[in-house]
Design a protein around this motif. Structure first.
Motif, PDB file in Angstrom:
ATOM      1  N   ARG A 196       9.970  -4.247  -1.325  1.00  0.00           N
ATOM      2  CA  ARG A 196       8.555  -4.589  -1.095  1.00  0.00           C
ATOM      3  C   ARG A 196       8.286  -4.769   0.399  1.00  0.00           C
ATOM      4  NH1 ARG A 196       5.422  -9.717  -3.769  1.00  0.00           N
ATOM      5  NH2 ARG A 196       3.399  -9.279  -2.849  1.00  0.00           N
TER       6      ARG A 196
ATOM      7  N   ARG B  43       8.144  -1.421   2.068  1.00  0.00           N
ATOM      8  CA  ARG B  43       6.847  -0.752   1.890  1.00  0.00           C
ATOM      9  C   ARG B  43       5.798  -1.325   2.839  1.00  0.00           C
ATOM     10  NH1 ARG B  43       4.677  -1.721  -3.221  1.00  0.00           N
ATOM     11  NH2 ARG B  43       6.424  -3.007  -3.808  1.00  0.00           N
ATOM     12  N   GLU B  44       5.915  -2.624   3.118  1.00  0.00           N
ATOM     13  CA  GLU B  44       4.974  -3.267   4.039  1.00  0.00           C
ATOM     14  C   GLU B  44       5.407  -3.115   5.495  1.00  0.00           C
ATOM     15  OE1 GLU B  44       4.744  -7.269   2.585  1.00  0.00           O
ATOM     16  OE2 GLU B  44       3.777  -6.649   0.717  1.00  0.00           O
TER      17      GLU B  44
ATOM     18  N   ASP C 266       7.868  -4.497   7.132  1.00  0.00           N
ATOM     19  CA  ASP C 266       8.156  -5.792   7.751  1.00  0.00           C
ATOM     20  C   ASP C 266       9.673  -5.930   7.912  1.00  0.00           C
ATOM     21  OD1 ASP C 266       8.505  -8.454   8.471  1.00  0.00           O
ATOM     22  OD2 ASP C 266       6.984  -9.195   7.083  1.00  0.00           O
TER      23      ASP C 266
END
Length: 149
Positions: free
Chosen positions: A29, A32-33, A35
């Motif tokens: 996740r 995908r961001e 970060d």
């Protein structure tokens, strides 16, 4: 004594195996961001929780030693232990290494990563995380079912 060891084994397994199975998905996740710091953090936590499952395994071994019904020669225990070792190695060395590499790349590029490279990293991470999920799930099923016991 056997009952206490069994309770501790199950309790520790519940507390540690769930996060060990699911933390790589938090890394995906964060990927995908884009970060990098959160990707790194997911890798460190993944490593920690997979390592903590060793405490549950220790109590499982002690439970087996004190048991009149089970032994280390039981086929279900051999298979479950083998799958567990594979899952622990994958979860403490392979997945965190991949997450660290991805996190560093994201941090070095300030979150800018090409779509193709991102998908390659994502695919690798999802494959490894999926394998870990399958291995741990098989271990849990074998431990609960105990075929032939």
């Amino acid at each position: 004594m056997h009952t206490l060891l069994s309770i501790l084994h199950v309790l520790l397994a519940v507390i540690t195996v769930g996060p060990a199975m699911l933390l790589p998905w938090l890394g995906e996740r964060a990927l995908r961001e884009r970060d990098g710091e959160r990707v790194h953090q997911a890798g460190r936590r993944c490593m920690a929780f997979n390592a903590l499952t060793l405490v549950a395994a220790l109590f499982g071994a002690l439970t087996t030693v004190t048991s009149d019904r089970y032994s280390f020669a039981d086929a279900w225990l051999i298979v479950a232990s083998t799958l567990y070792v594979i899952a622990v190695v994958n979860g403490t060395a392979v997945i965190p290494g991949v997450l660290a590499r991805i996190g560093k790349e994201l941090q070095d590029s300030h979150g800018v990563m090409g779509g193709e490279l991102l998908e390659q990293h994502r695919g690798r991470l999802l494959a490894l995380a999926g394998l870990n999920l399958v291995f741990y799930t098989a271990v849990v099923i074998l431990m609960a079912w105990r075929p032939g016991a």
